[in-house]
Design a protein around this motif. Structure first.
Motif, PDB file in Angstrom:
ATOM      1  N   VAL A 169       0.834  -1.203   0.000  1.00  0.00           N
ATOM      2  CA  VAL A 169       0.000   0.000   0.000  1.00  0.00           C
ATOM      3  C   VAL A 169       0.867   1.250   0.000  1.00  0.00           C
ATOM      4  O   VAL A 169       0.629   2.197  -0.755  1.00  0.00           O
ATOM      5  N   VAL A 170       1.897   1.272   0.823  1.00  0.00           N
ATOM      6  CA  VAL A 170       2.798   2.421   0.882  1.00  0.00           C
ATOM      7  C   VAL A 170       3.497   2.622  -0.457  1.00  0.00           C
ATOM      8  O   VAL A 170       3.608   3.751  -0.962  1.00  0.00           O
ATOM      9  N   LEU A 171       3.958   1.546  -1.079  1.00  0.00           N
ATOM     10  CA  LEU A 171       4.635   1.660  -2.375  1.00  0.00           C
ATOM     11  C   LEU A 171       3.677   2.128  -3.459  1.00  0.00           C
ATOM     12  O   LEU A 171       4.066   2.926  -4.330  1.00  0.00           O
ATOM     13  N   LEU A 172       2.427   1.653  -3.440  1.00  0.00           N
ATOM     14  CA  LEU A 172       1.443   2.116  -4.417  1.00  0.00           C
ATOM     15  C   LEU A 172       1.140   3.603  -4.237  1.00  0.00           C
ATOM     16  O   LEU A 172       1.030   4.344  -5.232  1.00  0.00           O
ATOM     17  N   LEU A 173       1.011   4.060  -3.007  1.00  0.00           N
ATOM     18  CA  LEU A 173       0.787   5.479  -2.762  1.00  0.00           C
ATOM     19  C   LEU A 173       1.975   6.316  -3.212  1.00  0.00           C
ATOM     20  O   LEU A 173       1.808   7.394  -3.791  1.00  0.00           O
ATOM     21  N   LEU A 174       3.173   5.830  -2.959  1.00  0.00           N
ATOM     22  CA  LEU A 174       4.379   6.535  -3.402  1.00  0.00           C
ATOM     23  C   LEU A 174       4.438   6.591  -4.928  1.00  0.00           C
ATOM     24  O   LEU A 174       4.744   7.639  -5.508  1.00  0.00           O
ATOM     25  N   GLY A 175       4.135   5.484  -5.591  1.00  0.00           N
ATOM     26  CA  GLY A 175       4.126   5.472  -7.054  1.00  0.00           C
ATOM     27  C   GLY A 175       3.072   6.405  -7.628  1.00  0.00           C
ATOM     28  O   GLY A 175       3.320   7.111  -8.610  1.00  0.00           O
ATOM     29  N   GLY A 176       1.887   6.444  -7.021  1.00  0.00           N
ATOM     30  CA  GLY A 176       0.847   7.355  -7.470  1.00  0.00           C
ATOM     31  C   GLY A 176       1.251   8.803  -7.304  1.00  0.00           C
ATOM     32  O   GLY A 176       0.985   9.645  -8.168  1.00  0.00           O
ATOM     33  N   THR A 177       1.907   9.121  -6.200  1.00  0.00           N
ATOM     34  CA  THR A 177       2.372  10.483  -5.970  1.00  0.00           C
ATOM     35  C   THR A 177       3.421  10.885  -7.002  1.00  0.00           C
ATOM     36  O   THR A 177       3.378  11.991  -7.542  1.00  0.00           O
ATOM     37  N   ILE A 178       4.353   9.997  -7.281  1.00  0.00           N
ATOM     38  CA  ILE A 178       5.388  10.284  -8.285  1.00  0.00           C
ATOM     39  C   ILE A 178       4.747  10.490  -9.652  1.00  0.00           C
ATOM     40  O   ILE A 178       5.113  11.411 -10.390  1.00  0.00           O
ATOM     41  N   PHE A 179       3.764   9.657 -10.012  1.00  0.00           N
ATOM     42  CA  PHE A 179       3.082   9.820 -11.291  1.00  0.00           C
ATOM     43  C   PHE A 179       2.355  11.159 -11.364  1.00  0.00           C
ATOM     44  O   PHE A 179       2.401  11.835 -12.399  1.00  0.00           O
ATOM     45  N   LEU A 180       1.679  11.552 -10.297  1.00  0.00           N
ATOM     46  CA  LEU A 180       0.960  12.831 -10.308  1.00  0.00           C
ATOM     47  C   LEU A 180       1.910  14.014 -10.435  1.00  0.00           C
ATOM     48  O   LEU A 180       1.624  14.978 -11.144  1.00  0.00           O
ATOM     49  N   ILE A 181       3.057  13.955  -9.768  1.00  0.00           N
ATOM     50  CA  ILE A 181       4.049  15.027  -9.889  1.00  0.00           C
ATOM     51  C   ILE A 181       4.577  15.086 -11.319  1.00  0.00           C
ATOM     52  O   ILE A 181       4.712  16.176 -11.903  1.00  0.00           O
ATOM     53  N   TRP A 182       4.879  13.948 -11.897  1.00  0.00           N
ATOM     54  CA  TRP A 182       5.385  13.901 -13.276  1.00  0.00           C
ATOM     55  C   TRP A 182       4.347  14.469 -14.247  1.00  0.00           C
ATOM     56  O   TRP A 182       4.666  15.264 -15.121  1.00  0.00           O
ATOM     57  N   SER A 183       3.096  14.066 -14.074  1.00  0.00           N
ATOM     58  CA  SER A 183       2.034  14.526 -14.955  1.00  0.00           C
ATOM     59  C   SER A 183       1.812  16.032 -14.823  1.00  0.00           C
ATOM     60  O   SER A 183       1.629  16.734 -15.829  1.00  0.00           O
ATOM     61  N   MET A 184       1.812  16.543 -13.613  1.00  0.00           N
ATOM     62  CA  MET A 184       1.607  17.978 -13.412  1.00  0.00           C
ATOM     63  C   MET A 184       2.751  18.777 -14.010  1.00  0.00           C
ATOM     64  O   MET A 184       2.533  19.825 -14.625  1.00  0.00           O
ATOM     65  N   ASN A 185       3.976  18.300 -13.861  1.00  0.00           N
ATOM     66  CA  ASN A 185       5.115  18.999 -14.471  1.00  0.00           C
ATOM     67  C   ASN A 185       4.986  19.031 -15.990  1.00  0.00           C
ATOM     68  O   ASN A 185       5.319  20.030 -16.627  1.00  0.00           O
ATOM     69  N   LYS A 186       4.497  17.945 -16.567  1.00  0.00           N
ATOM     70  CA  LYS A 186       4.305  17.896 -18.013  1.00  0.00           C
ATOM     71  C   LYS A 186       3.268  18.930 -18.460  1.00  0.00           C
ATOM     72  O   LYS A 186       3.455  19.609 -19.461  1.00  0.00           O
ATOM     73  N   HIS A 187       2.192  19.060 -17.705  1.00  0.00           N
ATOM     74  CA  HIS A 187       1.158  20.026 -18.053  1.00  0.00           C
ATOM     75  C   HIS A 187       1.628  21.466 -17.842  1.00  0.00           C
ATOM     76  O   HIS A 187       1.291  22.354 -18.622  1.00  0.00           O
ATOM     77  N   ILE A 188       2.408  21.687 -16.804  1.00  0.00           N
ATOM     78  CA  ILE A 188       2.908  23.041 -16.534  1.00  0.00           C
ATOM     79  C   ILE A 188       3.873  23.479 -17.633  1.00  0.00           C
ATOM     80  O   ILE A 188       3.883  24.650 -18.024  1.00  0.00           O
ATOM     81  N   LYS A 189       4.663  22.558 -18.171  1.00  0.00           N
ATOM     82  CA  LYS A 189       5.601  22.916 -19.238  1.00  0.00           C
ATOM     83  C   LYS A 189       4.883  23.319 -20.515  1.00  0.00           C
ATOM     84  O   LYS A 189       5.429  24.048 -21.334  1.00  0.00           O
TER      85      LYS A 189
END
Length: 83
Positions: free
Chosen positions: A32-52
């Motif tokens: 569960v902790v690893l899935l939450l960490l992976g989801g957080t990393i994906f959301l940060i990556w996606s938001m950075n892509k949209h901001i660029k």
């Protein structure tokens, strides 16, 4: 119902749980902790892509470049409903 507690009973309640299984986590908790960490990393990556993709600045006098990425969401919402 008798609400009288002895000092030993209060101490037992405040001491918390004890026993051989207390404090042990299952591998499911790690998953569960690893899935939450992976989801957080994906959301940060996606938001950075949209901001660029955003324009460097927003020119209010000539909004043509800004409207290309706008999808028609700016302006007064009452005007959009009457269309």
């Amino acid at each position: 119902m008798n609400m009288t507690y002895t000092a030993a009973q209060i101490t037992d309640v405040l001491a918390g749980p004890e026993g051989p299984e207390f404090g042990k986590a299952s591998p499911l908790g790690l998953l569960v902790v690893l899935l939450l960490l992976g989801g957080t990393i994906f959301l940060i990556w996606s938001m950075n892509k949209h901001i660029k993709r955003l324009p460097k600045n927003f020119d209010w006098d000539h909004p043509e470049d800004d409207q290309a990425a706008d999808d028609g969401t700016d302006g007064d919402p009452r005007q959009q409903q009457s269309r």
